[in-house]
Scaffold this active site. Structure first.
Site, PDB file in Angstrom:
ATOM      1  CG  HIS A  88      -2.121  -0.876   1.057  1.00 34.67           C
ATOM      2  ND1 HIS A  88      -3.108  -0.967   2.028  1.00 34.67           N
ATOM      3  CD2 HIS A  88      -2.514  -1.701   0.057  1.00 34.67           C
ATOM      4  CE1 HIS A  88      -4.045  -1.806   1.619  1.00 34.67           C
ATOM      5  NE2 HIS A  88      -3.703  -2.271   0.433  1.00 34.67           N
ATOM      6  CE1 TYR A  98      -6.860   0.071   4.583  1.00 34.29           C
ATOM      7  CE2 TYR A  98      -5.652   2.149   4.577  1.00 34.29           C
ATOM      8  CZ  TYR A  98      -5.660   0.771   4.512  1.00 34.29           C
ATOM      9  OH  TYR A  98      -4.481   0.089   4.364  1.00 34.29           O
ATOM     10  CD  GLU A 140      -1.340   1.000   4.749  1.00 32.44           C
ATOM     11  OE1 GLU A 140      -1.992   2.034   4.513  1.00 32.44           O
ATOM     12  OE2 GLU A 140      -1.775  -0.153   4.509  1.00 32.44           O
ATOM     13  N   PRO A 284      14.643 -10.643  -7.574  1.00 36.37           N
ATOM     14  CG  PRO A 284      12.899 -11.399  -6.214  1.00 36.37           C
ATOM     15  CD  PRO A 284      13.226 -11.064  -7.631  1.00 36.37           C
ATOM     16  CG  PHE A 394       6.958 -10.849  -9.596  1.00 34.68           C
ATOM     17  CD1 PHE A 394       7.576 -10.256  -8.507  1.00 34.68           C
ATOM     18  CD2 PHE A 394       7.755 -11.459 -10.546  1.00 34.68           C
ATOM     19  CE1 PHE A 394       8.950 -10.268  -8.359  1.00 34.68           C
ATOM     20  CE2 PHE A 394       9.134 -11.473 -10.417  1.00 34.68           C
ATOM     21  CZ  PHE A 394       9.741 -10.874  -9.327  1.00 34.68           C
TER      22      PHE A 394
END
Length: 404
Positions: A88, A98, A140, A284, A394
């Site tokens: 996010h 939200y 977050e 990665p 992914f």
């Protein structure tokens, strides 16, 4: 965390809500995008909306959170929340969104389930939603603040312009891009295994965001690698952003890029490491291997990679070179259809029964879901604890909340 009364109601209605979630999520997204078309244009991945994977991921995360609350009402499923929070923040989800999601999600639930949504049921699921939403908002906010402070950015806008300094092909459909901050400031800190969010302005005016794993740092530039998503590979429309980058991005062009994020990153330590990937999932993994080589690690490192054939294997030379730099490392490559005149170590899908999995290894996996499920099962059978198996996938995480 979840009140006793609500826990009883949620447990009793979870089969009904879970059984209808496949009908609820499409209606929810249709309602939300009708009211807020800018979200589809500039925030949500239009390809993932088209093929339904984003909707499956939302359904899975809500069901997983509710199930976790029922199983342990006083415990917060932080691993699940951290995975979502990193995603996010990296794309710029804001706290006020939200409430938008809540409005249209609960309207969709009522429309699908009708009279089954009594005031008691609505209150219980409302409690679940805001427990999850408020926990995510807190995580977050912390991530934004920490990242902004470290890089002297505005927490409300973490995007920075980056200049493309070079690009080069890895295979016919995989290209690596090297970017530096256009303002000349230092590169952001990045942990091997994390990803960047790239915002591209498409010909139709949409500013679509995609996340690409860092494949390393080179010449003072961040390196990310993109596989062109063809219509056949995407299972629907061709990938708008990956094809745009492949066809149009050239040295000197400027892109908006957010700082590195991601909860699956190589942990420091001395214990053995197993790195397993399939296809473009080795981006990665390559960053992790490059970090181990650059820091002169003496850890036992076992790398396992599966691919279609030698020509489709991105970072094929990097794997050999980086493995050779490590004093205690081995690489095992499996090709499904190896080309006849090229050496192939193993043929077929990844089979860990032919690999010496070190005792006490921590495993990092990246690739398609069938690969992840297969390799995780093989690692568990080999005695690797579930807590020591970490994965990155992914696109929308359709495995959220499962014991992974």
């Amino acid at each position: 965390m979840l009140s006793a009364k609500s826990a009883e109601v949620v447990e009793a209605t979870l089969p009904v809500v879970g059984g209808a979630i496949g009908d609820i999520t499409p209606l929810f997204y249709d309602r939300m995008f009708a009211a807020h078309p800018e979200l589809l244009r500039d925030l949500f991945n239009r390809g993932n909306q088209s093929n339904g994977s984003q909707r499956q991921a939302l359904a899975g995360s809500i069901a997983a959170f509710a199930t976790a609350l029922i199983a342990a009402p006083d415990t917060r499923p932080d691993a699940l929340l951290a995975r979502i929070a990193h995603k996010h923040v990296s794309v710029g989800i804001s706290n006020d969104q939200y409430r938008i999601v809540h409005e249209h999600l609960f309207a969709a639930i009522v429309e699908v389930l009708g009279e089954a949504v009594t005031p008691e049921v609505a209150a219980a699921w409302d409690e679940v939603y805001w427990l999850m939403a408020n926990a995510l908002i807190a995580i977050e906010d912390r991530l934004r603040a920490e990242t902004a402070a470290a890089q002297h950015l505005d927490p409300a806008d973490l995007w920075r312009p980056y200049t493309l300094v070079a690009r080069y092909p890895e295979t016919d459909d995989v290209t690596t891009y090297l970017v530096r901050p256009a303002d000349g400031r230092p590169l952001p800190a990045a942990r091997p295994g994390q990803y960047l969010s790239v915002r591209a302005e498409l010909p139709d005016g949409a500013r679509q965001i995609r996340q690409y794993s860092l494949s390393g740092v080179a010449d003072g530039a961040l390196r990310f690698t993109v596989k062109r998503a063809t219509a056949e590979a995407a299972g629907g429309p061709a990938g708008k952003v990956s094809n745009y980058l492949h066809e149009h991005l050239r040295a000197g062009d400027v892109l908006d890029i957010a700082p590195p994020f991601g909860d699956v990153a190589l942990a420091e330590g001395e214990g053995p490491v197993l790195l397993a990937s399939a296809g473009i999932g080795n981006t990665p993994i390559t960053a992790m291997l490059a970090h181990l080589a650059a820091t002169g690690s003496t850890r036992r490192v076992v790398t396992v990679h599966g691919d279609r054939d030698q020509l489709s294997h991105a970072f094929r030379a990097d794997l050999a070179q980086l493995t050779a730099k490590l004093p205690d490392a081995a690489a095992h490559v499996f090709y499904e259809r190896p080309l006849g005149d090229w050496p192939a170590e193993r043929t077929g899908l990844v089979d860990l029964s032919t690999v010496d999995v070190p005792a006490g290894a921590t495993a990092y996996l990246c690739g398609p879901l069938p690969f992840l499920r297969s390799v995780r099962a093989q690692l568990l059978a080999a005695g690797v604890p579930a807590a020591d198996i970490h994965y990155e996938v992914f696109g929308p995480d359709l495995w959220l909340g499962q014991d992974a």
